[in-house]
Every structure is written in C-alpha cells, then in structure tokens.
Scaffold this active site. Structure first.
Site, PDB file in Angstrom:
ATOM      1  N   LYS A  83     -15.442 -52.777  16.469  1.00  0.00           N
ATOM      2  CA  LYS A  83     -15.852 -54.135  16.254  1.00  0.00           C
ATOM      3  C   LYS A  83     -17.384 -54.150  16.625  1.00  0.00           C
ATOM      4  O   LYS A  83     -17.558 -54.004  17.733  1.00  0.00           O
ATOM      5  CB  LYS A  83     -14.910 -54.862  17.343  1.00  0.00           C
TER       6      LYS A  83
HETATM    7  C1  E4P Z   1     -11.063 -62.179  17.451  1.00  0.00           C
HETATM    8  O1  E4P Z   1     -11.201 -60.966  17.259  1.00  0.00           O
HETATM    9  C2  E4P Z   1     -11.681 -62.738  18.977  1.00  0.00           C
HETATM   10  O2  E4P Z   1     -10.956 -61.924  19.959  1.00  0.00           O
HETATM   11  C3  E4P Z   1     -10.609 -63.945  19.172  1.00  0.00           C
HETATM   12  O3  E4P Z   1      -9.851 -64.377  18.034  1.00  0.00           O
HETATM   13  C4  E4P Z   1     -11.495 -65.102  19.919  1.00  0.00           C
HETATM   14  O4  E4P Z   1     -10.766 -66.243  19.992  1.00  0.00           O
HETATM   15  P1  E4P Z   1     -11.036 -67.399  21.245  1.00  0.00           P
HETATM   16  O5  E4P Z   1     -12.137 -68.111  20.404  1.00  0.00           O
HETATM   17  O6  E4P Z   1      -9.849 -68.026  21.274  1.00  0.00           O
HETATM   18  O7  E4P Z   1     -11.618 -66.561  22.254  1.00  0.00           O
END
Ligand code: E4P
Length: 217
Positions: A83
């Site tokens: 990522k």
């Molecule tokens: C996605 O890959 C992220 O880790 C995640 O969905 C972020 O979510 P949040 O805005 O609830 O922290």
C-alpha cells in the site's frame, strides 16, 4: 463484490475468515500501531489466514525508501499487496512495483483525478476514503460514482476498493455503483448480517417450533 476486513487484529480476521465471506484484508500504520505488534510478524500471520490480498502500507515518503520498504513487505508472503499513499513519490513507487509484478493498493485517495493517476500508475487497487469525505461535509459516494465512470470510460483494470466505509449504507451504495471491493471494520461487517425483522421472525419461528415438541435430529 469483494469484502475485505480493515484491521490488524488477528483474532478478528480469523473469525471473519471462518464466515467464508472474507476476500482480503487491509491494514494501515494506525491499525498496526493499535495492534501493538511488530508489523512484519502481524502481516505474516494475517497472510496465513487468507489467500486474498493483504495490504501492508509503506511508511517512508521518498521514492527510494518507499520502494525498498515495498520490496521488503512483498517478501513477507505471496499475498502481500503493498500500500502506498497517493503522492507523486507514492505513484512512482506504484509503477516500479507494478512493473515487477507486485500488487499495489494506492491509498488516501480523495479525488477522481487522483484515482485516474493511480490507474495510470498500474495500481491493482485504488482506495477512495468515503467516510473521511463525509466527515468534512462532502459526499464520498459521488467520488465512487465518478471513479467508476472514469475507469469504465478507459477500461482500466484497477479495482475500486471503497475504504473508510462506516456503515452498511456505504456498502449498499458502493455495491449499487459497481465498486469492486469494500473494506470495513469487523463491526461493520457484522452489522451487514443484522435486520430487526430477521431477529423477530426467527424468535417467532423458534417459539412455534418449541410448541410442537419435535426436534429435527
Ligand atoms: C483503508 O484501507 C483504510 O485503512 C481505512 O478504510 C481507513 O478508515 P478510517 O477512515 O475509518 O480510518
């Protein structure tokens, strides 16, 4: 539509895997910090619980170090998806890793043109954060609709991974738009199963069944 679980909690992932509905896992540096565990160790454990892609995020911000981190992370298991953040260095890293055959998830996407760049950089997944857009008074789902349209216009293979989803309505809207994946906290996945009429109906059926004095086995 694929379901990914957004957590670094191995026991939660194991429980989700047992439902047979889990297609992959996403993590981020905040979730790894919350787990209180060494990143390489926890990613290896998660990768053993699913055959689907497991997103592990780089933490450097310059191209050379991001690339080195990405190569290290993908070496942990064959189903690691690296990522990277949606920055210029992140997309350069995405292109280099994708050219080597590594799955890349481009994260922290908040605009449709950012998503267009990620697709051009060879991302396997783009992660638009719908909940965080809703939080600042914008409509996260409009972003998903725009990305769906743009990717269809040009036939990009990049999958739209709806991230930062907070409730079942986000999942419903994303599915209606044809997004490929939704990643959700375990609590959101559990909420998908629930409906008060299902619970009430089951209670009534079981009460009537009890009156018969029968048992199936
Ligand atoms: C996605 O890959 C992220 O880790 C995640 O969905 C972020 O979510 P949040 O805005 O609830 O922290």
């Amino acid at each position: 539509m694929k379901f990914f679980v957004d957590t670094a909690d191995v026991s939660e992932i194991s429980a989700m895997a047992q439902t047979g509905l889990l297609d992959g896992v996403t993590t981020n540096p905040s979730l790894i910090a919350k787990s209180g565990r060494k990143m390489a160790e926890v990613i290896a454990e998660i990768c053993a619980l699913t055959t689907g892609p497991v997103s592990a995020e780089v933490t450097a911000t310059d191209y050379e170090t991001m690339l080195a981190e990405g190569r290290y992370l993908r070496g942990i298991a064959t189903n690691v998806c690296v990522k990277v953040p949606l920055t210029e260095a992140g997309l350069r890293t995405c292109r280099a890793l994708a050219d080597d055959g590594t799955l890349v998830n481009v994260t922290l996407c908040f605009s449709a043109v950012q998503a267009l760049l990620a697709a051009k950089a060879g991302a396997a997944f783009i992660s638009p954060f719908v909940g965080r857009l809703d939080d600042i008074g914008q409509d996260g789902m409009t972003l998903i609709a725009d990305i769906v349209q743009i990717y269809r216009n040009y036939g990009f293979a990049t999958e739209i991974l709806v991230a930062s989803g907070r409730h079942p309505v986000h999942v419903l809207a994303a599915a209606k738009l044809g997004a490929h994946v939704a990643t959700m906290a375990p609590s959101t996945i559990r909420a998908l199963f629930k409906h008060p009429l299902t619970e009430r109906g089951l209670e009534a059926f079981l009460a009537d069944w009890k009156k018969t004095g029968q048992s199936i086995l």
